[in-house]
Design a protein around this motif. Sequence first.
Motif, PDB file in Angstrom:
ATOM      1  N   GLU A  10       0.817  -1.216   0.000  1.00 37.62           N
ATOM      2  CA  GLU A  10       0.000   0.000   0.000  1.00 37.62           C
ATOM      3  C   GLU A  10       0.848   1.263   0.000  1.00 37.62           C
ATOM      4  N   ASN A  19      -2.522  10.440   3.346  1.00 39.53           N
ATOM      5  CA  ASN A  19      -2.932  10.410   4.749  1.00 39.53           C
ATOM      6  C   ASN A  19      -3.863  11.570   5.118  1.00 39.53           C
ATOM      7  N   SER A  64      -6.689   6.667   4.540  1.00 34.18           N
ATOM      8  CA  SER A  64      -5.569   5.734   4.388  1.00 34.18           C
ATOM      9  C   SER A  64      -5.918   4.336   4.855  1.00 34.18           C
ATOM     10  N   HIS A  90      -7.716   2.482   2.121  1.00 32.57           N
ATOM     11  CA  HIS A  90      -6.835   2.054   1.033  1.00 32.57           C
ATOM     12  C   HIS A  90      -5.908   0.931   1.488  1.00 32.57           C
ATOM     13  N   CYS A  91      -5.447   1.006   2.733  1.00 34.69           N
ATOM     14  CA  CYS A  91      -4.597  -0.047   3.272  1.00 34.69           C
ATOM     15  C   CYS A  91      -5.337  -1.383   3.309  1.00 34.69           C
ATOM     16  N   TYR A 150      -3.009   6.319  -0.266  1.00 34.94           N
ATOM     17  CA  TYR A 150      -2.637   5.898   1.085  1.00 34.94           C
ATOM     18  C   TYR A 150      -1.616   6.858   1.678  1.00 34.94           C
TER      19      TYR A 150
END
Length: 241
Positions: free
Chosen positions: A85, A94, A98, A101-102, A91
Motif C-alpha cells: 500500500e 494520509n 488511508s 486504502h490499506c 494511502y
Amino acid sequence: MKVFKLLEALRRRVVLEGTSRGKNVVAFSGGVDSTLVAYVVHQAYPHSSIACLGVSPSLPTYQRKLAFKVASEIGIKFEEVFPNEIEDPLYVENVGESCYHCKSHLYASMRSVVESLGPDCVLFNGTNKDDRLDETRVGLKAAGEHRVSSPIDFLTKDEVRLVARAVNLSNWNHAASPCLRSRLQFGVEATSERLELVEKAENVVKEAVEFSVSDNLRVRLMANNKALIEVDPGKINEIMK
C-alpha cells in the motif's frame, strides 16, 4: 457462565460463515481480536484455516514477531502477504482515508493468494462490536467490498478479552497495537521513512522506561516534524524523569 455462552455463539457464527470446501483465511495481526478469530476458525476448520499477516512498513517489527509466535501457539498455518500500500498515493497522502486504502490492498492480496489454491475461500477479520460503532474506522468499508466476515462483531473489546483469557490465548491482555501509520497526524504523508522514524522513536522510549504488555505507548508524528508521546497516566512521571 457468560464467557462460555459467548464462545459458543462465536463458534456457531464461524461455522455458519466459513466453508468446508475451501480455505478459511483470517486477516491476522497478532492482536487479541484477530487472534481470537484465528483460534475459533482453526478449531472449526483445522485443515483449511490460515492466519494471514500483511507485511509492510506500517507493521512494527515486534508485532510481526508476536503474530508468528501467537499463530504457532494456536497451531494455525501462518502466511505473510505484502500488500504494498506504500506505493499507493491515496494511502500515502494520509488525509483520512488511508485505512480504507490499506485494507483494500490487504484483502486483495489475501484473496489473490488463497484463490491460487482453489476458488472457494472465506476471509475473516477481527472487527469487534466497538469497532462497528467507531465512525473513524473507514477500513470497514473495504471489508464490506471484499465480502470479509467479522464473526466477533457482536462482542465488545472487553468481551473479546474475557473469551480470549478463558481459552488461554497468551495475548489476551496485550495493549492494542494499531499500525504505525495511525501515529501520523492527518496531512503528514505516510512514507516509509516517517513510519520507520516512529518505530525507532517508540523503541527509544521503551529503552528508557519499562512497559508491560498491557501498557499503551504511541509516539505520534505531528506537522512540522514535531512528536507527541502518548502513554497511560501512570507512566507520565516515569517519562518525565
